[in-house]
Design a protein around this motif. Structure first.
Motif, PDB file in Angstrom:
ATOM      1  N   ILE A  91      60.148  20.137  23.479  1.00 24.11           N
ATOM      2  CA  ILE A  91      60.956  20.121  21.687  1.00 24.11           C
ATOM      3  C   ILE A  91      60.285  19.957  21.081  1.00 24.11           C
ATOM      4  CG2 ILE A  91      63.474  19.283  21.730  1.00 24.11           C
ATOM      5  CD1 ILE A  91      64.533  19.340  23.799  1.00 24.11           C
ATOM      6  N   LEU A 151      67.058  22.441  27.051  1.00 28.24           N
ATOM      7  CA  LEU A 151      66.175  22.252  26.178  1.00 28.24           C
ATOM      8  C   LEU A 151      67.162  22.279  24.645  1.00 28.24           C
ATOM      9  CD1 LEU A 151      62.513  23.608  27.271  1.00 28.24           C
ATOM     10  CD2 LEU A 151      63.694  21.670  27.624  1.00 28.24           C
ATOM     11  N   THR A 152      67.283  23.760  24.354  1.00 23.70           N
ATOM     12  CA  THR A 152      68.059  23.784  22.876  1.00 23.70           C
ATOM     13  C   THR A 152      69.458  23.130  22.606  1.00 23.70           C
ATOM     14  OG1 THR A 152      69.676  25.228  23.729  1.00 23.70           O
ATOM     15  CG2 THR A 152      67.049  26.114  22.681  1.00 23.70           C
ATOM     16  N   ASP A 175      63.072  21.692  15.847  1.00 23.15           N
ATOM     17  CA  ASP A 175      64.441  21.590  17.084  1.00 23.15           C
ATOM     18  C   ASP A 175      66.231  20.359  16.384  1.00 23.15           C
ATOM     19  OD1 ASP A 175      64.063  23.886  17.641  1.00 23.15           O
ATOM     20  OD2 ASP A 175      63.514  23.215  19.453  1.00 23.15           O
TER      21      ASP A 175
END
Length: 365
Positions: A15, A322-323, A19
Motif C-alpha cells: 500500500i 488493500l484499497t 494511498d
C-alpha cells in the motif's frame, strides 16, 4: 480548532504512501497541517522478507526510516502499513501522539513503548477479513478435492485420477469443520460455510459461548475440535502463549481423513510435527498459505509431499482489502477526533494520560 497535526505517511510496496495521502485528504484534511509522504520499502520481494522478519522478531531489528529521522521532530501522527515503529523510531519523534497501521496485527509497532510514551496506537481489524475467509474456504476445497494437484498434472501432460485421498475424497455436506479463532475472519468463515451444511465447532477462549451459539456454531474445547473435525481452519493471532499451539499431541488426535488449513500464522503449528504427520499420513492433508520461512526454501520437505496445497501468502491480498484499509484507518481516527467511539484503538490506557488529554483538547477544541 487550536492546533493542526503534522503527519508522516510511510507506505510500502503493498500500500503506497500516496494511498494513505488520499485517505488522509478524504477524512482528516481539516485536522492536518504539513504532510510528508514516502515509502518504507518499495521492492515487493524485499518487503516480504523484511516484514516477516519484523513479525517474528519485533520492530527493533530495523533501522529507523530516513524520513522519520528527517522530519521526526515535527511529527505528531504517523500512518503506514508495515513500517517498523520501534523505540528508536519513537525517540526521533518526541511530539508523536498517534501511530496508525492499516492492518490487524501490530507486530511492527512497539506498543509497550508507545504506551509508556503516551502515544495512542490504532490498527484496522478485519480489513482483509472478507479476503482471507474466502481464501480459507477455497483452500479447504482445493486440498480435499485435489484441485491444485489436478491442475499441475494437466499442465505437465498428465491426466491424473489417483490421489493420496482417492479412497475418501469428501463432500462437505455433513462434515464437521473446526474453527480455531473466532474474530472477524473466523466468524466470516463460519457464515460462509453455513451454505455447505456442515457442523461448525469453534474454539476461542476469549469469546463468550453465547456469541458462538448466536452465530449458529457450537463451542468446543481444544481436544474435541481435534478429535471430531474433518477440517480444522486456523484464524487466531500468534502470541507467545499460543506459539506451537498445534503440535504432535494435537495432530495425533485428528482423524486420518482430516485436513488442516492455515491462512493465519505459521507459528501456530509446530513445523516438524506437521511435516511428520503429513509424511506418515496421520492426517489426510494440509493447505498452507503461511510458512515458517518465506519464501519457502527450495529444500523444504513440504515440496516433496503430495498431500499438501501451498500458496505464497496470498490470502489477504485482494484489491478491496488493500484499497479499503487506509480509509478504514483514517475514518476511525476521524471518529475519535469527533468524540465518537473509535473501533480500533490498541492501547486505550493512553486516553487517561494528562499530557495526551491536553494535546487532544488542543486538536479538537
Amino acid at each position: 480548532m487550536v492546533a493542526k497535526i503534522n503527519t508522516l505517511l510511510l507506505g510500502d510496496a503493498m500500500i503506497p504512501g500516496k494511498d494513505f495521502e488520499t485517505a488522509l485528504k478524504k477524512y482528516l484534511s481539516s485536522y492536518v497541517d504539513k504532510v510528508y509522504v514516502g515509502n518504507w520499502e518499495e521492492n515487493w520481494d524485499n518487503l516480504q522478507k523484511r516484514r516477516l522478519a519484523v513479525e517474528k522478531n519485533g520492530p527493533e531489528i530495523e533501522e529507523v526510516d530516513p524520513l522519520i529521522i528527517e522530519h521526526g521532530k515535527e511529527i505528531s501522527m504517523l500512518l503506514g502499513l508495515f513500517v517498523p515503529v520501534s523505540k528508536k523510531a519513537m525517540d526521533f519523534m518526541p511530539n508523536l501522539k498517534i501511530i496508525g497501521v492499516s492492518r490487524a496485527g501490530v507486530e511492527n509497532v512497539n506498543v509497550e513503548e508507545a504506551t509508556k510514551k503516551g502515544i495512542l496506537v490504532f490498527n484496522v481489524e478485519g480489513r482483509n477479513a472478507e479476503a482471507v475467509s474466502d481464501f480459507a474456504i477455497g483452500m479447504i476445497l482445493a486440498e480435499c478435492r485435489n484441485i491444485a494437484r489436478a491442475h499441475y498434472a494437466i499442465k505437465n501432460g498428465m491426466w491424473r485420477k489417483e490421489f493420496p485421498n482417492s479412497d475418501w475424497i469428501p463432500e462437505l455436506k455433513g462434515k464437521t469443520v473446526g474453527i480455531i479463532g473466532f474474530g472477524y475472519i473466523g466468524r466470516l468463515v463460519a457464515k460462509k460455510l453455513s451454505g455447505f451444511d456442515v457442523e461448525r465447532l469453534v474454539y476461542d477462549p476469549y469469546v463468550n459461548e453465547e456469541d458462538i451459539y448466536a452465530a449458529d456454531c457450537i463451542p468446543a474445547d481444544k481436544e474435541t475440535i481435534f478429535k471430531k473435525s474433518d477440517f480444522i481452519t486456523l484464524h487466531a493471532r500468534l502470541t507467545q502463549e499460543n506459539k506451537n499451539f498445534i503440535g504432535e499431541k494435537e495432530l495425533s488426535l485428528m482423524k486420518p481423513t482430516a485436513y488442516i488449513i492455515n491462512t493465519a500464522r505459521a507459528g501456530l503449528i509446530n513445523q516438524e510435527a506437521l511435516i511428520n504427520a503429513l509424511k506418515t499420513k496421520k492426517i489426510a492433508g494440509a493447505a498452507l498459505d503461511v510458512f515458517w520461512e518465506e519464501p519457502l526454501p527450495s529444500d523444504s520437505e513440504l515440496l516433496k509431499l503430495d498431500n499438501v496445497t501451498l500458496t505464497s501468502h496470498l490470502a489477504g491480498t485482494t484489491k478491496e482489502a488493500l484499497t479499503r484499509s487506509p480509509e478504514l484507518l483514517a475514518e476511525d481516527i476521524l471518529r475519535f477526533f469527533q468524540g465518537n467511539k473509535a473501533r480500533f484503538i490498541v492501547n486505550p490506557s493512553v486516553l487517561e494520560i494528562p499530557e495526551f488529554k491536553a494535546w487532544l483538547e488542543g486538536v479538537v477544541k
